[in-house]
Design an enzyme around this catalytic site. Structure first.
Site, PDB file in Angstrom:
ATOM      1  CG  ASP A 178      -2.086   0.928   1.112  1.00 17.12           C
ATOM      2  OD1 ASP A 178      -1.981   1.888   0.334  1.00 17.12           O
ATOM      3  OD2 ASP A 178      -3.094   0.705   1.789  1.00 17.12           O
ATOM      4  CE1 TYR A 180      -1.161   7.878   4.522  1.00 17.69           C
ATOM      5  CE2 TYR A 180       0.955   8.628   5.370  1.00 17.69           C
ATOM      6  CZ  TYR A 180      -0.420   8.601   5.452  1.00 17.69           C
ATOM      7  OH  TYR A 180      -1.053   9.289   6.447  1.00 17.69           O
ATOM      8  CG  HIS A 185      -5.056   9.847   3.181  1.00 16.35           C
ATOM      9  ND1 HIS A 185      -6.159   9.860   3.997  1.00 16.35           N
ATOM     10  CD2 HIS A 185      -4.429   8.673   3.440  1.00 16.35           C
ATOM     11  CE1 HIS A 185      -6.215   8.750   4.711  1.00 16.35           C
ATOM     12  NE2 HIS A 185      -5.164   8.007   4.390  1.00 16.35           N
ATOM     13  NE  ARG A 194       3.722  13.690  12.081  1.00 19.37           N
ATOM     14  CZ  ARG A 194       3.212  12.653  11.417  1.00 19.37           C
ATOM     15  NH1 ARG A 194       3.073  11.476  12.029  1.00 19.37           N
ATOM     16  NH2 ARG A 194       2.827  12.775  10.163  1.00 19.37           N
ATOM     17  CD  GLU A 254      -8.360   5.735   3.473  1.00 21.77           C
ATOM     18  OE1 GLU A 254      -7.490   5.325   2.677  1.00 21.77           O
ATOM     19  OE2 GLU A 254      -8.169   5.825   4.701  1.00 21.77           O
ATOM     20  CD  GLU A 256      -6.431   3.166  -0.472  1.00 21.74           C
ATOM     21  OE1 GLU A 256      -5.782   2.174  -0.872  1.00 21.74           O
ATOM     22  OE2 GLU A 256      -6.424   3.562   0.706  1.00 21.74           O
TER      23      GLU A 256
END
Length: 278
Positions: A178, A180, A185, A194, A254, A256
């Protein structure tokens, strides 16, 4: 391209999916190419237009220049097997496998299996030759005729209306990676963990972030997916009330894009696989 969408009429090529470009990746000699040896390479002779003797609706997402591969079954023969589709016609590749014997590197069993794994593991040269041969069988040729076009009995065994096909997962998926790859996103997730000022890690824009995904959850279109059930705090403001087992109230969707990568497997520690060799 592999297809495993239950309703073929809905599978139109979005710009992000390289459907028609799949031809240019595997067969750079469609339409107006000039092959050195048509007979040896099972290629289509040079023509100004490439047409098929099979009727193709003008708005079809599956013209002669976009022949996808998939696994399907039919009402009379429920065994899943390789298919392609041209216009509204599903074409049983297992019924045509004998017409690919002119390709020495092509394993005959590939079009008789329940998945496309064997075919996908062939090298690029073999896959190109198979696509050229398949295209030539379905093409209206000016100087010769296709052995498929002149065989009504073979057509009866191989051709099926696309709406009668039941599609299946086209490959046995042992694992997948997968990537990223969406900055938006990654930023949204990073803000949650964070904060906005440190949403993206410093190396995010300089390397492809990839991780292993769960292959057991890959299914074909229109398969029902159950809402996840788990332990949830009864009252987030009062931990003393403890958890309860219930379906999740929030569910993340999502969009994808998945890609099957073909070709022989590379050994661990072997050569790097470049885009041009993929």
């Amino acid at each position: 391209i592999l297809f495993f969408h239950k309703q073929l009429s809905k599978l139109y090529p979005p710009p992000a999916l390289i459907l028609k470009n799949n031809i240019t990746h595997e067969n750079k000699h469609h339409h107006t190419s000039t092959p050195q040896s048509t007979k040896a390479n099972n290629m289509i002779p040079e023509t100004t237009t490439t047409t098929s003797w099979i009727p193709i609706p003008p708005d079809s997402p599956f013209p002669l220049q976009n022949l996808p591969y998939g696994i399907a079954s039919t009402p009379n023969t429920p065994t899943p097997r390789p298919f392609t589709i041209l216009g509204d016609t599903g074409i049983d590749l297992s019924a045509l496998s004998h017409l690919f014997k002119t390709i020495p590197s092509f394993p005959p069993r590939a079009f008789h299996e329940r998945t496309l794994n064997t075919f996908m593991s062939c090298d690029k040269t073999t896959r190109v030759a198979v696509r050229r041969r398949l295209t030539s069988l379905l093409t209206t040729l000016p100087s010769s005729s296709s052995p498929l076009a002149n065989d009504a009995a073979l057509q009866k065994r191989a051709f099926h209306p696309s709406h009668t096909l039941t599609l299946h997962l086209p490959a046995t998926i042992g694992d997948y990676t997968d990537f990223y790859s969406s900055k938006e996103h990654a930023t949204n997730v990073g803000i949650m963990f964070r904060g906005r000022d440190n949403a993206l890690q410093p190396n995010y824009l300089h390397l492809p972030v990839g991780y292993h995904g769960r292959a057991s959850s890959v299914v074909i279109s229109d398969v029902d997916v159950r809402r996840p059930v788990g332990q949830v705090q009864r009252d987030p403001s009062d931990p003393r009330k403890g958890p309860e087992l219930r379906p999740t109230r929030k569910l993340d969707f999502e969009l994808e894009m998945g890609v099957f990568v073909g070709g022989p497997a590379t050994a661990v520690g072997g050569r790097r696989l470049t885009v041009s060799r993929a």
